[in-house]
Design a protein around this motif. Structure first.
Motif, PDB file in Angstrom:
ATOM      1  N   PHE A 125     -67.930 -72.792 -28.798  1.00 36.62           N
ATOM      2  CA  PHE A 125     -66.621 -73.373 -28.439  1.00 36.62           C
ATOM      3  C   PHE A 125     -66.303 -74.871 -27.999  1.00 36.62           C
ATOM      4  O   PHE A 125     -65.307 -75.400 -27.837  1.00 36.62           O
ATOM      5  CB  PHE A 125     -66.156 -72.494 -27.265  1.00 36.62           C
ATOM      6  N   HIS A 126     -67.446 -75.678 -27.721  1.00 42.51           N
ATOM      7  CA  HIS A 126     -67.297 -76.890 -27.246  1.00 42.51           C
ATOM      8  C   HIS A 126     -66.521 -77.774 -28.022  1.00 42.51           C
ATOM      9  O   HIS A 126     -65.968 -78.514 -27.856  1.00 42.51           O
ATOM     10  CB  HIS A 126     -68.789 -77.479 -26.829  1.00 42.51           C
ATOM     11  N   LYS A 127     -66.786 -77.629 -29.581  1.00 44.00           N
ATOM     12  CA  LYS A 127     -66.028 -78.528 -30.425  1.00 44.00           C
ATOM     13  C   LYS A 127     -64.427 -78.203 -29.994  1.00 44.00           C
ATOM     14  O   LYS A 127     -63.672 -79.082 -30.486  1.00 44.00           O
ATOM     15  CB  LYS A 127     -66.547 -78.452 -31.928  1.00 44.00           C
ATOM     16  N   LEU A 128     -64.306 -76.941 -30.200  1.00 39.95           N
ATOM     17  CA  LEU A 128     -62.824 -76.587 -30.020  1.00 39.95           C
ATOM     18  C   LEU A 128     -62.226 -77.139 -28.792  1.00 39.95           C
ATOM     19  O   LEU A 128     -60.964 -77.706 -28.816  1.00 39.95           O
ATOM     20  CB  LEU A 128     -62.503 -75.040 -29.966  1.00 39.95           C
ATOM     21  N   ILE A 129     -62.756 -77.232 -27.694  1.00 40.60           N
ATOM     22  CA  ILE A 129     -62.439 -77.378 -26.620  1.00 40.60           C
ATOM     23  C   ILE A 129     -62.272 -78.858 -26.415  1.00 40.60           C
ATOM     24  O   ILE A 129     -61.432 -79.527 -25.996  1.00 40.60           O
ATOM     25  CB  ILE A 129     -63.439 -77.046 -25.283  1.00 40.60           C
ATOM     26  N   TYR A 130     -63.166 -79.453 -27.241  1.00 41.63           N
ATOM     27  CA  TYR A 130     -63.175 -81.148 -27.312  1.00 41.63           C
ATOM     28  C   TYR A 130     -61.751 -81.538 -28.118  1.00 41.63           C
ATOM     29  O   TYR A 130     -61.166 -82.477 -27.714  1.00 41.63           O
ATOM     30  CB  TYR A 130     -64.297 -81.755 -28.004  1.00 41.63           C
ATOM     31  N   HIS A 131     -61.374 -80.912 -29.323  1.00 37.86           N
ATOM     32  CA  HIS A 131     -60.168 -81.081 -29.888  1.00 37.86           C
ATOM     33  C   HIS A 131     -58.969 -80.796 -29.352  1.00 37.86           C
ATOM     34  O   HIS A 131     -57.950 -81.655 -29.145  1.00 37.86           O
ATOM     35  CB  HIS A 131     -60.433 -80.345 -31.334  1.00 37.86           C
TER      36      HIS A 131
END
Length: 177
Positions: free
Chosen positions: A20-26
């Protein structure tokens, strides 16, 4: 090692981060529009998620739970930053006013000049007076003045130009006298 039970299989915290880190970053970047702040939001969000992991009742809703944490964290960080910027701006203004005593004299001169210009507007022809009064006192744009006075924008522009020229002449002769 912390594990989470999702509908498919247990998920440890590291796997949750990887997933989930990419989603949270976006999400963070869409709110903050800043790379460093977005990275801070990601870090803070996962820290909060780790601490509050026991409050997640349904592991199948982890994605929505994490996105809600990220949104709130991003908004909190922006609020904190804007408060700090307001404080820094106020401190800078106080520092400059203490540091530079000439700025007070310059401000007084500018206010006097503006007051003088406003007084001299009454000496202009009536058509120029109404345009300049709206320009100076109400700080309207040429198009706003044109709409308000029901005039073509080119006429407003011409009247402003002529009024400025006349005011410059009036103020210059008054200052040199």
């Amino acid at each position: 090692m912390d594990t989470l039970n999702t509908s498919s299989s247990p998920l440890n915290f590291e796997e949750m981060y990887e997933q989930f880190h990419k989603l949270i970053y976006h999400i963070a970047y869409n709110i903050t529009k800043d790379i460093q702040l977005s990275q801070d939001v990601v870090q803070e969000s996962f820290l909060k998620a780790y601490i509050k992991l026991d409050t997640l009742k349904d592991p199948a809703k982890m994605k929505s739970w994490l996105t809600a944490i990220a949104k709130c964290t991003a908004i909190d960080i922006i609020r904190q930053r804007s408060k700090r910027n307001e404080i820094c701006t106020e401190e800078r203004e106080e520092f400059h006013s203490i540091e530079d005593h000439h700025s007070i004299e310059d401000e007084i001169d500018a206010r006097f000049l503006k007051s003088s210009i406003q007084d001299q507007i009454s000496r202009l022809p009536l058509t120029q007076q109404e345009v300049m009064a709206l320009k100076v006192t109400e700080d309207l744009s040429d198009s706003e003045i044109a709409t308000k006075l029901n005039l073509p924008p080119s006429t407003v522009k011409t009247r402003c130009h002529r009024a400025r020229k006349q005011l410059y002449y009036i103020v210059q002769t008054k200052v040199s006298a």
